[in-house]
Write a protein that holds these residues in place. Structure first.
Motif, short mmCIF file in Angstrom:
data_model
loop_
_atom_site.label_atom_id
_atom_site.label_comp_id
_atom_site.label_asym_id
_atom_site.label_seq_id
_atom_site.Cartn_x
_atom_site.Cartn_y
_atom_site.Cartn_z
N ARG A 17 0.82 -1.21 0.00
CA ARG A 17 0.00 0.00 0.00
C ARG A 17 0.86 1.26 0.00
O ARG A 17 0.65 2.18 -0.80
CB ARG A 17 -0.92 0.01 1.23
N LYS A 18 1.81 1.32 0.91
CA LYS A 18 2.61 2.53 1.05
C LYS A 18 3.38 2.84 -0.24
O LYS A 18 3.53 4.00 -0.63
CB LYS A 18 3.57 2.39 2.23
N TYR A 19 3.86 1.80 -0.90
CA TYR A 19 4.62 2.01 -2.14
C TYR A 19 3.74 2.63 -3.22
O TYR A 19 4.10 3.65 -3.82
CB TYR A 19 5.19 0.67 -2.63
N LYS A 42 1.66 6.16 -1.43
CA LYS A 42 2.43 7.31 -0.92
C LYS A 42 3.74 7.53 -1.66
O LYS A 42 3.99 8.60 -2.20
CB LYS A 42 2.71 7.12 0.58
N ASP A 43 4.57 6.49 -1.71
CA ASP A 43 5.89 6.66 -2.30
C ASP A 43 5.82 6.99 -3.80
O ASP A 43 6.68 7.69 -4.32
CB ASP A 43 6.73 5.39 -2.11
N HIS A 67 3.29 8.59 -5.19
CA HIS A 67 2.25 9.61 -5.36
C HIS A 67 2.62 10.56 -6.50
O HIS A 67 3.72 11.08 -6.56
CB HIS A 67 2.07 10.40 -4.07
N GLU A 80 9.87 -3.00 6.65
CA GLU A 80 8.94 -2.59 7.71
C GLU A 80 8.77 -3.70 8.74
O GLU A 80 8.69 -3.46 9.93
CB GLU A 80 7.60 -2.22 7.10
N GLN A 116 -1.27 6.95 7.81
CA GLN A 116 -0.37 5.92 7.27
C GLN A 116 -0.35 4.67 8.15
O GLN A 116 0.54 3.82 8.02
CB GLN A 116 1.05 6.49 7.15
N GLU A 117 -1.33 4.55 9.02
CA GLU A 117 -1.34 3.43 9.97
C GLU A 117 -2.07 2.23 9.37
O GLU A 117 -3.29 2.24 9.19
CB GLU A 117 -2.03 3.85 11.27
N ASP A 118 -1.31 1.17 9.06
CA ASP A 118 -1.87 -0.08 8.55
C ASP A 118 -2.10 -1.05 9.71
O ASP A 118 -1.67 -0.80 10.85
CB ASP A 118 -0.91 -0.73 7.55
N TYR A 131 -6.24 7.96 0.99
CA TYR A 131 -5.03 8.77 1.11
C TYR A 131 -5.33 10.23 0.80
O TYR A 131 -4.88 11.14 1.50
CB TYR A 131 -3.96 8.23 0.17
#
Length: 623
Positions: free
Chosen positions: A105-107, A110-111, A113, A288, A305-307, A424
């Motif tokens: 998800r973060k990749y 967010k990363d 974006h 992570e 950003q809390e998974d 997001y």
């Protein structure tokens, strides 16, 4: 409210997907309804709640796609599958899709974006944000849903006009179809028209180009060159010559296998292109997980950003895979423990590998190539199962259930990345989205299993008047010869593979083109018609803002057509299942000339609903 939306749109999407092979994305209609209802109730903090409602409800489309692309193939092959097998296949596949995607998800969100356009997430976010200002969007959607629902209900329940318009309605068209195997057909449904509007002119045209190649070139060419010969590529005992077959029979027996080969190859190309994404995302996830025990002080994670904790995700994957193994071993899917282990390995490796492919495709073009990846999964599964001694009818059921788990996992992962991006942008807590997603998947899996059983008993998936289920038919066509000692049509698959490679070289979306090659032309042409309306209403003004507003209103109308038409299709199926039959049989019976009165007038209501969509969309002013 999200769970209610899940039930309603799961039923609607299952019906439409089995009829036309396209599963509409429920995110935008659900978002509009959520905005309208929470506004009417005067709920505070409605935007944050609507994101969760949309996220839960969107489980409907992804679970439906995973189930209807594979499980109906068991019925098509003349075999049986029970409710629990359908339910667990969808449930466990959906859980794997969620769990495998969370580390990525973060990749993606967010990363990266700004690197990916996220077309569907963008549209849904705009609906949620702009909808806070009033309920006009919900009103437009409900009005269009009522019109589209009544339109399709009158067709499917009463047969007031034919659901398909063909060139064979004219005498010359029948002659051309008989002699040259050249025929043009157009589905008249409101739901399919709305689907084409949302797909847009570009992709609708690409899909139709695949149909044009097959129906206007390949089928007539097969008849011209091999019309007097019997071609039995799969060793299934075909006795008819090509010339004795109708255009539809040539398509089902030969031509659509070219599309299957193209779809499988497009899936492989997608994996190769996504190799870097997989490597980077795995590195981020592993990093992570390693950092979870570093230091003594807790690291404060930003709420947005809390998974779910990585430990929970890893244990969740392990528990789900154990459940998959138990399902295969004890649920009547395979014959022994060894075969269950093989099935588990197939599910684990392919689901994980293709998860990023599905997410990447959604992030770039908003289209999940799940059907192409599933066909390749079935080919691999069939080869492996035959090698370990599982073949015949038992092998076909096993391959389809295993393929269903993988297909649902990939579909869920692709849909979830859209929800993550919406959250997001708006500022939702990912952890809450992830937790509620499990509940939505469970409800959607139960709904889809029940709806498929009703539709099978009402319409069936083979024979006259059956639901088309094009992807499931394609899956059955792949599996049957491989499991019964026959040959797969490797020559036709190879031709499709070459076409997919050439399309990729020339930067044409291969998956969309090849999908058009194996979906019947009557279900593709309405997409082009809807896409043309979308282009028309969005290009009439010199003011870009007016064009955008018109396109957006048309999207609401199209979404209403899709939701209303599909829902009333389910209602019609339930009525028929209950024995309430009001179909005008005599009105739909062909006359001496070969066409029925219902088909002769079908063009009139189709033109009327196109005019309504166009005129209503154009009645928008800036601001």
């Amino acid at each position: 409210m999200g769970l209610v939306m899940t039930v309603i749109f799961s039923a609607a999407a299952a019906y439409l997907g089995l009829k036309v092979g396209q599963v509409f994305e429920a995110a935008i209609p659900i978002a509009i309804l959520a905005v309208g209802i929470t506004g009417a109730l005067g709920k505070k903090d409605g935007l944050a709640q609507n994101v969760i409602i949309q996220s839960i409800g969107a489980c409907s489309g992804v679970i439906v796609a995973g189930a209807i692309f594979t499980l109906p193939a068991i019925y098509i092959l003349g075999l049986e599958v029970n409710f629990w097998q359908m339910f667990l296949s969808s449930l466990l596949g959906g859980f794997l899709g969620i769990l495998f995607l969370i580390p990525f998800r973060k990749y993606f969100v967010k990363d990266m974006h700004g690197e990916y356009p996220f077309p569907e997430a963008t549209a849904t976010t705009q609906v949620l944000v702009s909808g806070e200002g009033g309920g006009n969007s919900a009103k437009t959607l409900l009005t269009a849903g009522l019109i589209g629902g009544i339109y399709d209900f009158v067709v499917s329940t009463f047969g007031a006009w034919a659901d398909t318009l063909s060139t064979t309605v004219m005498h010359w068209g029948q002659v051309v179809a008989d002699k040259a195997k050249l025929v043009v057909k157009l589905n008249t449904g409101a739901a399919v028209l709305g689907l084409g509007y949302i797909v847009g002119l570009k992709y609708s045209f690409i899909i139709c180009c695949g149909s044009f190649l097959v129906w206007f070139v390949v089928i007539p060419l097969l008849n011209l060159i091999w019309g007097g010969q019997v071609l039995d590529f799969m060793g299934t005992g075909i006795t008819q010559t090509v010339g004795e077959m109708s255009a539809d029979e040539i398509f089902r027996t030969y031509a659509r296998h070219i599309g299957i080969g193209g779809i499988a190859t497009a899936g492989v190309i997608g994996i190769i292109k996504s190799a870097g994404v997989i490597k980077s995302a795995v590195g981020l996830a592993a990093g992570e997980f390693r950092r979870k025990g570093e230091g003594t002080a807790k690291v404060q994670v930003e709420r947005t950003q809390e998974d779910l904790p990585m430990k929970t995700v890893v244990f969740g994957i392990a528990f789900t895979l154990i459940a998959v193994f138990a399902f295969f071993a004890l649920g009547g899917v395979v014959n022994n423990i060894w075969q269950a282990i093989i099935g588990l390995l197939i599910v684990t490796v392919i689901s994980f590998l293709f998860t990023t492919v599905a997410a990447n495709a959604i992030a770039i073009v908003g289209t999940n190539p799940v059907s192409g990846m599933t066909i390749m999964t079935l080919i691999i599964t069939a080869l492996v199962l035959v090698a370990v001694g599982l073949k015949g009818n038992a092998g076909m059921v096993a391959a389809m259930v295993i393929g269903g788990v993988v297909c649902t996992a990939l579909s869920t992962a692709g849909g979830l990345i859209t929800d993550f991006k919406i959250g997001y942008w708006i500022g939702t807590t990912p952890k809450k989205q992830e937790a509620w997603k499990f509940v939505g998947v469970a409800v959607a899996a139960a709904t889809v299993g029940g709806v498929m059983m009703i539709l099978n008993k009402t319409y069936g998936f083979v024979g006259e008047g059956a639901l088309v289920a094009p992807q499931a038919n394609a899956m059955a066509a792949v599996i049957q010869p491989m499991m019964n000692g026959g040959n797969a049509p490797w020559l036709l698959y190879g031709i499709g593979a070459v076409i997919a490679i050439l399309l990729t070289v020339f930067k044409v979306p291969a998956l969309a083109f090849c999908l058009g090659m194996f979906i019947p032309i009557d279900l593709n042409l309405p997409l082009l018609l809807g896409g043309a309306i979308a282009w028309f209403v969005s290009s009439r003004s010199k003011d870009k803002e007016i064009n955008a507003a018109r396109l957006d209103k048309g999207t609401l109308i199209a979404s209403g057509f899709i939701a209303g038409g599909a829902l009333m299709g389910v209602v019609s199926a339930v009525l028929k299942y209950a024995g309430c039959e009001w179909f005008l049989t005599a009105w739909n019976t062909p006359l001496a000339g070969g066409s029925s009165p219902a088909e002769m007038i079908a063009i009139v209501p189709l033109v009327a609903i196109c005019v309504y969509m166009t005129v209503s969309s154009l009645r928008v002013k800036k601001g």
